[in-house]
Design a protein around this motif. Structure first.
Motif, PDB file in Angstrom:
ATOM      1  N   GLY A 164       0.919  -1.143   0.289  1.00 36.27           N
ATOM      2  CA  GLY A 164       0.413   0.052  -0.038  1.00 36.27           C
ATOM      3  C   GLY A 164       1.021   1.451   0.252  1.00 36.27           C
ATOM      4  N   LEU A 165       0.195   2.141  -0.038  1.00 31.46           N
ATOM      5  CA  LEU A 165       0.832   3.479   1.056  1.00 31.46           C
ATOM      6  C   LEU A 165       1.406   3.877   1.739  1.00 31.46           C
ATOM      7  CD1 LEU A 165       1.448   6.542  -0.581  1.00 31.46           C
ATOM      8  CD2 LEU A 165      -1.351   6.955  -0.303  1.00 31.46           C
ATOM      9  N   PHE A 166       2.911   3.897   1.761  1.00 33.87           N
ATOM     10  CA  PHE A 166       3.470   3.711   3.442  1.00 33.87           C
ATOM     11  C   PHE A 166       4.044   5.249   3.843  1.00 33.87           C
ATOM     12  CE2 PHE A 166       3.714  -0.739   2.205  1.00 33.87           C
ATOM     13  CZ  PHE A 166       2.776  -0.835   3.383  1.00 33.87           C
ATOM     14  N   ILE A 167       3.486   5.970   4.185  1.00 30.94           N
ATOM     15  CA  ILE A 167       4.205   7.699   5.303  1.00 30.94           C
ATOM     16  C   ILE A 167       4.649   7.499   6.022  1.00 30.94           C
ATOM     17  CG2 ILE A 167       3.265   9.814   5.128  1.00 30.94           C
ATOM     18  CD1 ILE A 167       0.675   9.082   4.372  1.00 30.94           C
ATOM     19  N   ASP A 168       6.812   8.028   6.732  1.00 29.58           N
ATOM     20  CA  ASP A 168       6.622   8.329   7.469  1.00 29.58           C
ATOM     21  C   ASP A 168       7.674   9.287   7.396  1.00 29.58           C
ATOM     22  OD1 ASP A 168       8.994   7.405   6.135  1.00 29.58           O
ATOM     23  OD2 ASP A 168       9.512   5.720   7.412  1.00 29.58           O
ATOM     24  N   GLU A 219      10.639  16.231   7.078  1.00 32.63           N
ATOM     25  CA  GLU A 219      10.482  14.985   5.811  1.00 32.63           C
ATOM     26  C   GLU A 219       9.217  13.981   5.311  1.00 32.63           C
ATOM     27  OE1 GLU A 219      12.988  11.732   4.038  1.00 32.63           O
ATOM     28  OE2 GLU A 219      14.086  13.665   4.893  1.00 32.63           O
ATOM     29  N   LEU A 220       8.196  14.570   5.032  1.00 32.23           N
ATOM     30  CA  LEU A 220       6.633  13.684   4.824  1.00 32.23           C
ATOM     31  C   LEU A 220       6.679  12.635   3.835  1.00 32.23           C
ATOM     32  CD1 LEU A 220       4.633  13.048   6.396  1.00 32.23           C
ATOM     33  CD2 LEU A 220       3.281  13.865   4.111  1.00 32.23           C
ATOM     34  N   ARG A 221       7.796  11.408   3.962  1.00 33.32           N
ATOM     35  CA  ARG A 221       8.389  10.302   2.822  1.00 33.32           C
ATOM     36  C   ARG A 221       6.971   9.608   2.570  1.00 33.32           C
ATOM     37  NH1 ARG A 221      12.807   6.282   3.746  1.00 33.32           N
ATOM     38  NH2 ARG A 221      11.726   5.785   5.862  1.00 33.32           N
ATOM     39  N   CYS A 222       7.097   9.282   1.203  1.00 36.85           N
ATOM     40  CA  CYS A 222       5.816   8.329   0.966  1.00 36.85           C
ATOM     41  C   CYS A 222       5.723   7.803  -0.512  1.00 36.85           C
ATOM     42  CB  CYS A 222       4.714   9.542   0.073  1.00 36.85           C
ATOM     43  SG  CYS A 222       4.228  10.824   1.752  1.00 36.85           S
ATOM     44  N   ARG A 223       5.735   6.205  -0.364  1.00 36.37           N
ATOM     45  CA  ARG A 223       5.932   5.701  -1.024  1.00 36.37           C
ATOM     46  C   ARG A 223       5.089   4.723  -1.054  1.00 36.37           C
ATOM     47  NH1 ARG A 223      11.200   3.323   1.904  1.00 36.37           N
ATOM     48  NH2 ARG A 223       9.732   3.367   3.949  1.00 36.37           N
ATOM     49  N   GLU A 224       4.682   3.979  -2.580  1.00 36.45           N
ATOM     50  CA  GLU A 224       3.969   3.136  -2.355  1.00 36.45           C
ATOM     51  C   GLU A 224       4.695   1.587  -2.797  1.00 36.45           C
ATOM     52  OE1 GLU A 224       0.743   2.475  -3.622  1.00 36.45           O
ATOM     53  OE2 GLU A 224      -0.079   4.533  -3.300  1.00 36.45           O
ATOM     54  N   GLY A 225       4.144   0.545  -2.104  1.00 42.09           N
ATOM     55  CA  GLY A 225       5.466  -0.512  -2.656  1.00 42.09           C
ATOM     56  C   GLY A 225       4.648  -1.657  -0.850  1.00 42.09           C
ATOM     57  N   PHE A 226       6.019  -2.385  -1.126  1.00 47.14           N
ATOM     58  CA  PHE A 226       5.485  -3.506  -0.171  1.00 47.14           C
ATOM     59  C   PHE A 226       7.049  -3.440   0.848  1.00 47.14           C
ATOM     60  CE2 PHE A 226       4.404  -5.090  -4.349  1.00 47.14           C
ATOM     61  CZ  PHE A 226       3.246  -5.978  -4.193  1.00 47.14           C
ATOM     62  N   LEU A 227       6.436  -3.831   2.158  1.00 46.79           N
ATOM     63  CA  LEU A 227       7.213  -3.329   3.683  1.00 46.79           C
ATOM     64  C   LEU A 227       6.958  -5.158   4.028  1.00 46.79           C
ATOM     65  CD1 LEU A 227       8.446  -1.543   5.416  1.00 46.79           C
ATOM     66  CD2 LEU A 227       6.859  -1.604   6.850  1.00 46.79           C
ATOM     67  N   VAL A 228       8.096  -5.133   4.204  1.00 46.61           N
ATOM     68  CA  VAL A 228       8.201  -6.627   4.899  1.00 46.61           C
ATOM     69  C   VAL A 228       8.847  -7.228   6.364  1.00 46.61           C
ATOM     70  CG1 VAL A 228       9.606  -9.497   4.619  1.00 46.61           C
ATOM     71  CG2 VAL A 228       8.974  -7.141   2.382  1.00 46.61           C
ATOM     72  N   GLU A 279      12.006  -6.048   7.403  1.00 44.38           N
ATOM     73  CA  GLU A 279      13.282  -6.437   6.191  1.00 44.38           C
ATOM     74  C   GLU A 279      13.781  -5.452   5.688  1.00 44.38           C
ATOM     75  OE1 GLU A 279      15.293  -8.069   3.843  1.00 44.38           O
ATOM     76  OE2 GLU A 279      13.020  -7.654   3.608  1.00 44.38           O
ATOM     77  N   GLY A 280      12.768  -4.806   5.070  1.00 44.63           N
ATOM     78  CA  GLY A 280      12.995  -3.816   4.428  1.00 44.63           C
ATOM     79  C   GLY A 280      11.961  -3.191   3.473  1.00 44.63           C
ATOM     80  N   PHE A 281      11.924  -2.228   2.868  1.00 52.08           N
ATOM     81  CA  PHE A 281      10.813  -1.604   1.758  1.00 52.08           C
ATOM     82  C   PHE A 281      10.670  -2.127  -0.019  1.00 52.08           C
ATOM     83  CE2 PHE A 281       8.808   1.244  -0.694  1.00 52.08           C
ATOM     84  CZ  PHE A 281       7.158   1.196  -0.498  1.00 52.08           C
ATOM     85  N   TYR A 282      10.186  -2.444  -0.495  1.00 48.68           N
ATOM     86  CA  TYR A 282      10.404  -2.250  -1.666  1.00 48.68           C
ATOM     87  C   TYR A 282      10.045  -2.276  -3.024  1.00 48.68           C
ATOM     88  CZ  TYR A 282      13.423  -6.116   0.150  1.00 48.68           C
ATOM     89  OH  TYR A 282      14.000  -6.628   1.427  1.00 48.68           O
ATOM     90  N   LYS A 303      -5.863   2.798   1.507  1.00 47.04           N
ATOM     91  CA  LYS A 303      -5.933   3.455   2.642  1.00 47.04           C
ATOM     92  C   LYS A 303      -4.526   4.086   2.969  1.00 47.04           C
ATOM     93  CE  LYS A 303      -8.675  -0.110   4.297  1.00 47.04           C
ATOM     94  NZ  LYS A 303      -9.392  -0.952   4.992  1.00 47.04           N
ATOM     95  N   LEU A 304      -4.011   4.800   4.366  1.00 50.06           N
ATOM     96  CA  LEU A 304      -2.826   4.738   4.533  1.00 50.06           C
ATOM     97  C   LEU A 304      -1.976   4.254   5.760  1.00 50.06           C
ATOM     98  CD1 LEU A 304      -4.060   8.969   4.801  1.00 50.06           C
ATOM     99  CD2 LEU A 304      -2.925   7.917   2.995  1.00 50.06           C
ATOM    100  N   ILE A 305      -1.098   4.058   5.389  1.00 55.86           N
ATOM    101  CA  ILE A 305      -0.224   3.036   6.826  1.00 55.86           C
ATOM    102  C   ILE A 305       0.701   4.071   7.296  1.00 55.86           C
ATOM    103  CG2 ILE A 305       0.939   1.379   6.910  1.00 55.86           C
ATOM    104  CD1 ILE A 305       0.067  -0.060   3.914  1.00 55.86           C
TER     105      ILE A 305
END
Length: 423
Positions: free
Chosen positions: A9-13, A19-28, A35-38, A56-58
């Motif tokens: 999903g959409l990850f925000i940290d 600094e707002l970091r927004c990434r679409e993908g997979f968090l393992v 373990e990592g974001f891909y 949704k927002l993660i």
């Protein structure tokens, strides 16, 4: 890979303040940690379960650095009183009721349920002077899967006779019994934290004993600092030999350094106190909703954050009127605007990205590697459904976070602590 899964999903940290970091993908998640974001799931994880959070927002789980669990029962009342009157008329009578373990069990069940359904995954919590009731709260939080530091209060002066430990010796013995029972309980995510209410409630002799317990048990400590002008004058009268309010803790080894420390509020700290906090890596719990409600003042939170102090947010229930740290984020931004306009024009207001940092990574640092979606961090995550906001046009992720803070109504659908799904 039985302990491995991924969220999509959409990850925000917030890797750094602002600094707002927004990434679409997979968090393992692997064995409770990130373990990592891909962008695309690697072949080696092709067989792991994937939980799709589309739309949704993660965000990282939020850390509430300061709240009073027994006060939750009267949250949202007496908001027209100043701090010391509020304590006498509401706080002490209500907290005294927790001597009844049945009362404590019933009321802490409500508190724990509501905290579980909030965006908070970890919290630093004040309980009462009662050992058995405090242990009951810790058991309930542990069962819910939440992470927490919980403190049995220490008080032996300037409090009602019906709600006091009366002597340093009695207080020390009961605090030791509580610490020993915490060890025996084998809690995995809930830990004890020494909790002198504030200097006016604790004699020097008792504070010295608390410092000894901190060293003996390796225990952290939480309290209040420079919240109210009348309180500060009271401390000066009670401890005329102390150089600062902070010194009333520091001279007993209870102000950072070897003793991991949270101080709530820190509104009126002089330069010497500021220096002690920064050098000792004392965590500042900024509590804007409470500071508004009990007419305390406006803390220089933006300065603390931007100058590298350990800074997080606290709901401070029930001085604060809500457990919702999204609402506390909005209040932090709002009061910083008032401070900039009316108090200190050199201190630009907080941004929403900075407020999110304080609610996640900033406060999370007290609990360890918590509050970011980075390799090796605890897998604490909250999945937010913001569809109730009726997004009739396209909003950026930053705008969606801002609407969660200002509009309320966002729903936590999934919640993870150390990789365990607790909601």
């Amino acid at each position: 890979m039985s302990n491995t899964f991924a969220l999509k999903g959409l990850f925000i940290d917030t890797p750094v303040p602002g600094e707002l970091r927004c990434r679409e993908g997979f968090l393992v998640c692997e064995n409770g940690t990130v373990e990592g974001f891909y962008d695309a799931l690697p072949e080696r994880y092709a067989a792991v379960p994937v939980r799709d959070c589309a739309g949704k927002l993660i965000i990282p789980g939020m850390s509430d650095l300061h709240l009073h669990a027994p006060q939750y029962s009267y949250c949202g009342t007496a908001m027209d009183l100043e701090l010391l009157e509020w304590l006498d008329n509401y706080t002490y009578p209500e907290e005294a009721r927790y001597a009844d373990i049945a009362h404590a069990k019933a009321y802490y069940e409500v508190f724990t349920r509501d905290l579980l359904h909030s965006a908070t995954t970890r919290a630093a919590i004040f309980a009462t002077i009662h050992t058995d009731a405090t242990l009951e709260l810790m058991r309930q939080l542990e069962k819910a899967g939440l992470g927490a530091y919980v403190g049995k209060l220490n008080m032996d002066r300037n409090c009602p006779d019906f709600y006091s430990e009366h002597t340093p010796e009695r207080g020390e013995a009961e605090t030791r019994r509580w610490l020993d029972q915490c060890r025996e309980a084998g809690f995995e995510r809930v830990f004890p934290i020494l909790t002198p209410r504030f200097t006016p409630s604790v004699t020097d002799a008792y504070m010295e004993k608390i410092g000894g317990l901190s060293r003996e048990y390796g225990a952290a400590m939480q309290s209040h600092l420079s919240e109210n002008l009348s309180e500060i004058e009271w401390v000066k009268a009670l401890c005329p030999d102390a150089e600062t309010y902070a010194d009333t803790y520091a001279r007993y080894g209870l102000f950072g350094g070897e003793c991991k420390t949270i101080m709530a509020h820190c509104i009126y700290c002089p330069e010497a106190e500021d220096r002690m906090m920064k050098e000792g890596h004392v965590f500042i719990a900024h509590c804007p909703t409470s500071n508004e409600n009990v007419i305390a003042g406006v803390a220089p939170a933006a300065r603390y954050l931007r100058q590298g102090y350990e800074t997080g947010l606290g709901s401070d229930v029930a001085g604060g009127h809500t457990l919702d740290l999204f609402a506390v984020m909005a209040a932090a931004v709002q009061v910083s605007k008032l401070r900039w306009r009316y108090v200190d024009q050199s201190e630009k207001p907080l941004t929403m990205a900075e407020a999110l940092y304080m609610a996640t990574a900033g406060g999370g640092r007290f609990f360890g590697k918590v509050g970011l979606f980075e390799e090796g961090y605890c897998f604490d995550a909250v999945v937010i459904d913001d569809s109730a906001h009726h997004n009739l046009r396209a909003f950026t992720p930053a705008e969606r976070i801002e609407r969660c803070a200002y509009l309320g109504g966002a729903r936590v659908t999934d919640k993870y602590v150390d990789g365990h799904k607790i909601l």
